[in-house]
Write a protein that holds these residues in place. Structure first.
Motif, PDB file in Angstrom:
ATOM      1  N   UNK A  20       0.814  -1.217   0.000  1.00 46.54           N
ATOM      2  CA  UNK A  20       0.000   0.000   0.000  1.00 46.54           C
ATOM      3  C   UNK A  20       0.846   1.265   0.000  1.00 46.54           C
ATOM      4  N   UNK A  21       0.342   2.287  -0.647  1.00 48.75           N
ATOM      5  CA  UNK A  21       0.959   3.617  -0.604  1.00 48.75           C
ATOM      6  C   UNK A  21       0.260   4.365   0.520  1.00 48.75           C
ATOM      7  N   UNK A  22       0.859   4.359   1.696  1.00 50.90           N
ATOM      8  CA  UNK A  22       0.149   4.883   2.849  1.00 50.90           C
ATOM      9  C   UNK A  22       0.893   6.030   3.503  1.00 50.90           C
ATOM     10  N   UNK A  23       0.090   6.931   4.031  1.00 51.18           N
ATOM     11  CA  UNK A  23       0.603   8.036   4.818  1.00 51.18           C
ATOM     12  C   UNK A  23      -0.240   8.081   6.070  1.00 51.18           C
ATOM     13  N   UNK A  24       0.347   7.701   7.195  1.00 51.84           N
ATOM     14  CA  UNK A  24      -0.437   7.536   8.415  1.00 51.84           C
ATOM     15  C   UNK A  24      -1.438   6.402   8.229  1.00 51.84           C
ATOM     16  N   UNK A  25      -2.702   6.670   8.518  1.00 53.07           N
ATOM     17  CA  UNK A  25      -3.740   5.654   8.342  1.00 53.07           C
ATOM     18  C   UNK A  25      -4.466   5.774   7.026  1.00 53.07           C
ATOM     19  N   UNK A  26      -3.972   6.612   6.117  1.00 53.97           N
ATOM     20  CA  UNK A  26      -4.627   6.835   4.829  1.00 53.97           C
ATOM     21  C   UNK A  26      -3.879   6.082   3.740  1.00 53.97           C
ATOM     22  N   UNK A  27      -4.621   5.382   2.894  1.00 53.35           N
ATOM     23  CA  UNK A  27      -4.015   4.643   1.794  1.00 53.35           C
ATOM     24  C   UNK A  27      -4.310   5.370   0.487  1.00 53.35           C
ATOM     25  N   UNK A  28      -3.265   5.791  -0.212  1.00 50.25           N
ATOM     26  CA  UNK A  28      -3.414   6.544  -1.457  1.00 50.25           C
ATOM     27  C   UNK A  28      -3.515   5.644  -2.678  1.00 50.25           C
ATOM     28  N   UNK A  29      -3.076   4.403  -2.541  1.00 48.82           N
ATOM     29  CA  UNK A  29      -3.075   3.494  -3.673  1.00 48.82           C
ATOM     30  C   UNK A  29      -2.272   2.255  -3.334  1.00 48.82           C
ATOM     31  N   UNK A  30      -1.807   1.556  -4.363  1.00 53.85           N
ATOM     32  CA  UNK A  30      -1.081   0.314  -4.119  1.00 53.85           C
ATOM     33  C   UNK A  30      -0.065   0.064  -5.228  1.00 53.85           C
ATOM     34  N   UNK A  31       1.080  -0.466  -4.834  1.00 50.61           N
ATOM     35  CA  UNK A  31       2.096  -0.960  -5.752  1.00 50.61           C
ATOM     36  C   UNK A  31       1.941  -2.474  -5.827  1.00 50.61           C
ATOM     37  N   UNK A  32       1.754  -3.008  -7.022  1.00 50.69           N
ATOM     38  CA  UNK A  32       1.552  -4.442  -7.197  1.00 50.69           C
ATOM     39  C   UNK A  32       2.644  -5.024  -8.076  1.00 50.69           C
ATOM     40  N   UNK A  33       3.275  -6.077  -7.591  1.00 47.95           N
ATOM     41  CA  UNK A  33       4.263  -6.817  -8.371  1.00 47.95           C
ATOM     42  C   UNK A  33       3.699  -8.208  -8.646  1.00 47.95           C
ATOM     43  N   UNK A  34       3.905  -8.709  -9.861  1.00 51.27           N
ATOM     44  CA  UNK A  34       3.391 -10.035 -10.195  1.00 51.27           C
ATOM     45  C   UNK A  34       4.447 -10.841 -10.932  1.00 51.27           C
ATOM     46  N   UNK A  35       4.307 -12.156 -10.817  1.00 52.55           N
ATOM     47  CA  UNK A  35       5.258 -13.060 -11.453  1.00 52.55           C
ATOM     48  C   UNK A  35       4.520 -14.307 -11.915  1.00 52.55           C
ATOM     49  N   UNK A  36       4.936 -14.863 -13.031  1.00 57.94           N
ATOM     50  CA  UNK A  36       4.291 -16.070 -13.531  1.00 57.94           C
ATOM     51  C   UNK A  36       4.613 -17.281 -12.684  1.00 57.94           C
ATOM     52  N   UNK A  37       5.852 -17.396 -12.231  1.00 57.05           N
ATOM     53  CA  UNK A  37       6.272 -18.547 -11.426  1.00 57.05           C
ATOM     54  C   UNK A  37       5.951 -18.303  -9.962  1.00 57.05           C
TER      55      UNK A  37
END
Length: 244
Positions: free
Chosen positions: A117-134
């Protein structure tokens, strides 16, 4: 928590203003450093995870679109809880956790997903997602890099000035990846006599039923090729397809 040499290079490029986007740097290079196949950053607008602002092409983009269309998934959970969601082997995830998304991810060839999560204090501004096939966990160094990266992306988003405000408010004319979805939801709200939130549900349902990307359906609505009807019985996902 130490930063690898590769991630230090990614971080230097991240805040550059060399391109038109909110976030600088190369997401493909970022994925390589993390040891994954792709990365994406989506922001919260209107109280929900909705706006893709940075992504490696291909599977990561489609993963974000699937989560947005279906309203479920690891990124949605990460934003809702403002916590890291790590699933190193999606084949082992309970079928009822993301009942519609999991088969879609299998079709995309996604075997593992990691959301920060992209968070500042208790607020979430968005999310960074990483994915992999294996399937398989991130290394300890990659986990450290991903946590540092998510904090850096948060800082870039907060420092984005007017561009960040445009993303957050989804104001008319903002350079949103899914601006058509916001506009289509408003049009369906009027056509079907429902709230904007219900209109988005109708839009998502139609996209899922017809196995069509949500953005493409929204563009049909905006272009008036697709129209949703109001019935006396309340919200109805029926539609009229116009020619021309």
């Amino acid at each position: 928590m130490a930063t690898s040499t590769g991630m230090a290079r990614v971080l230097r490029e991240l805040s550059s203003r060399s391109g038109p986007g909110l976030i600088g740097g190369d997401p493909l290079e970022c994925a390589r450093v993390l040891g994954v196949d792709g990365v994406a950053v989506s922001l919260v607008t209107g109280g929900a995870l909705s706006e893709l602002v940075w992504s490696s092409p291909g599977v990561s983009e489609r993963l974000e679109d699937e989560q947005y269309t279906l309203g479920e998934g690891p990124g949605v959970d990460s934003v809702g809880s403002c916590a890291v969601v790590v699933e190193p082997d999606l084949a082992r995830v309970r079928a009822d956790r993301w009942p519609v998304l999991l088969p879609a991810l299998a079709g995309l060839g996604v075997g593992a997903v990691f959301c920060f999560p992209l968070r500042i204090g208790g607020v979430c501004l968005g999310v960074l997602t990483a994915q992999r096939g294996a399937p398989g966990p991130l290394t300890a160094a990659a986990m450290d890099d991903a946590l540092i990266l998510s904090a850096a992306v948060t800082a870039v988003v907060l420092d984005g000035g007017g561009r960040t405000e445009s993303f957050a408010t989804a104001e008319s004319g903002a350079p949103l990846h899914r601006a058509a979805v916001h506009q289509a939801s408003g049009m369906i709200s009027v056509q079907a006599g429902v709230s904007v939130a219900q209109a988005l549900i109708l839009l998502r349902a139609h996209a899922y039923r017809h196995e069509t990307p949500l953005l493409r359906v929204a563009e049909d609505v905006v272009a008036r090729r697709l129209r949703f009807r109001h019935t006396g019985d309340g919200p109805d996902p029926s539609f009229e397809k116009k020619r021309g």
